[in-house]
Design a protein around this motif. Structure first.
Motif, short mmCIF file in Angstrom:
data_model
loop_
_atom_site.label_atom_id
_atom_site.label_comp_id
_atom_site.label_asym_id
_atom_site.label_seq_id
_atom_site.Cartn_x
_atom_site.Cartn_y
_atom_site.Cartn_z
N ILE A 142 0.85 -1.18 0.00
CA ILE A 142 0.00 0.00 0.00
C ILE A 142 0.89 1.24 0.00
O ILE A 142 1.91 1.28 0.67
CB ILE A 142 -0.98 -0.02 1.19
CG1 ILE A 142 -2.07 1.00 1.00
CG2 ILE A 142 -0.25 0.19 2.49
CD1 ILE A 142 -3.27 0.75 1.88
N SER A 143 0.53 2.20 -0.80
CA SER A 143 1.28 3.44 -0.88
C SER A 143 0.88 4.35 0.27
O SER A 143 -0.24 4.29 0.77
CB SER A 143 1.00 4.12 -2.21
OG SER A 143 1.79 5.27 -2.34
N THR A 144 1.79 5.20 0.70
CA THR A 144 1.50 6.05 1.85
C THR A 144 1.17 7.49 1.48
O THR A 144 1.00 8.32 2.35
CB THR A 144 2.71 6.06 2.82
OG1 THR A 144 3.85 6.55 2.14
CG2 THR A 144 2.96 4.68 3.39
N TYR A 145 1.07 7.81 0.19
CA TYR A 145 0.86 9.21 -0.18
C TYR A 145 -0.52 9.71 0.22
O TYR A 145 -0.72 10.89 0.45
CB TYR A 145 1.16 9.49 -1.64
CG TYR A 145 0.20 8.86 -2.63
CD1 TYR A 145 -0.95 9.52 -3.01
CD2 TYR A 145 0.48 7.63 -3.19
CE1 TYR A 145 -1.83 8.95 -3.91
CE2 TYR A 145 -0.37 7.06 -4.10
CZ TYR A 145 -1.54 7.72 -4.45
OH TYR A 145 -2.40 7.14 -5.35
N PHE A 146 -1.50 8.83 0.33
CA PHE A 146 -2.83 9.17 0.83
C PHE A 146 -3.40 7.89 1.40
O PHE A 146 -3.86 7.03 0.67
CB PHE A 146 -3.70 9.74 -0.30
CG PHE A 146 -5.01 10.33 0.16
CD1 PHE A 146 -5.08 11.16 1.27
CD2 PHE A 146 -6.17 10.07 -0.53
CE1 PHE A 146 -6.29 11.72 1.68
CE2 PHE A 146 -7.39 10.64 -0.14
CZ PHE A 146 -7.44 11.45 0.96
N ILE A 147 -3.30 7.75 2.70
CA ILE A 147 -3.61 6.48 3.35
C ILE A 147 -4.36 6.74 4.65
O ILE A 147 -4.11 7.72 5.34
CB ILE A 147 -2.31 5.69 3.62
CG1 ILE A 147 -2.61 4.31 4.21
CG2 ILE A 147 -1.37 6.46 4.51
CD1 ILE A 147 -1.38 3.43 4.37
N GLY A 148 -5.29 5.87 4.94
CA GLY A 148 -5.99 5.92 6.22
C GLY A 148 -5.89 4.57 6.91
O GLY A 148 -5.79 3.54 6.25
#
Length: 163
Positions: A142-148
């Motif tokens: 999972i990418s962390t640039y927009f993550i919840g």
């Protein structure tokens, strides 16, 4: 949602962070925690005065780590996990170079409310644009640039140094 904490880091990229924050505040009426230096705040221009901005000055702490690749970002995540999550049930991270074209926080909150523990886009290693060679058998992450994520999935009892 009152139980969500949203954060970003704009260390050494205040002008880029300005664009992200302008677009964020255009579509969201939520508090955002911003890891930055005094210089970064200055480079934000007028958006620095937005009442929903909450600054966490890293000038005396994590700023040096941003000179070592993603070490600074990792320290910001560790700081959030170790110190800022007393009552929140969800945490959302957005990179400083995002541009919001519509209200988007609710998309992550809805998926978390539906039962997902972590919500974000995939970081495709197989077709990465930088052509960085990745060994076979490494799954996409999972990418962390927009993550919840739900804070309950984070390990408890770790200190900042552990993280």
């Amino acid at each position: 949602m009152s139980n969500t904490i949203i954060f970003t880091e704009i260390v050494n990229c205040g002008p880029v962070g300005r664009i992200m924050l302008e677009s964020f505040h255009k579509y969201h009426d939520q508090i955002i925690y911003i890891y930055c230096t005094e210089k970064d705040i200055f480079n934000l221009g007028n958006i620095r005065r937005h009442p929903n901005n909450r600054y966490i000055n890293v000038s005396d702490g994590h700023a040096e780590s941003f000179k070592k690749g993603h070490c600074g970002t990792a320290e910001v995540f560790a700081d959030m996990f170790a110190h800022k999550l007393d009552r929140e049930r969800w945490i959302i991270h957005c990179d400083s170079d995002l541009v919001f074209k519509k209200e988007s926080i609710s998309l992550i909150e809805t998926a978390l409310d539906e039962g997902y523990d972590i919500v974000g886009s995939r970081r495709c290693y197989k077709n990465n644009p930088g052509k960085v060679p990745i060994p076979d058998g490494i799954p996409d992450a999972i990418s962390t640039y927009f993550i919840g994520m739900k804070t309950k999935v984070l390990p408890k009892g770790y200190s900042f140094e552990d993280l």
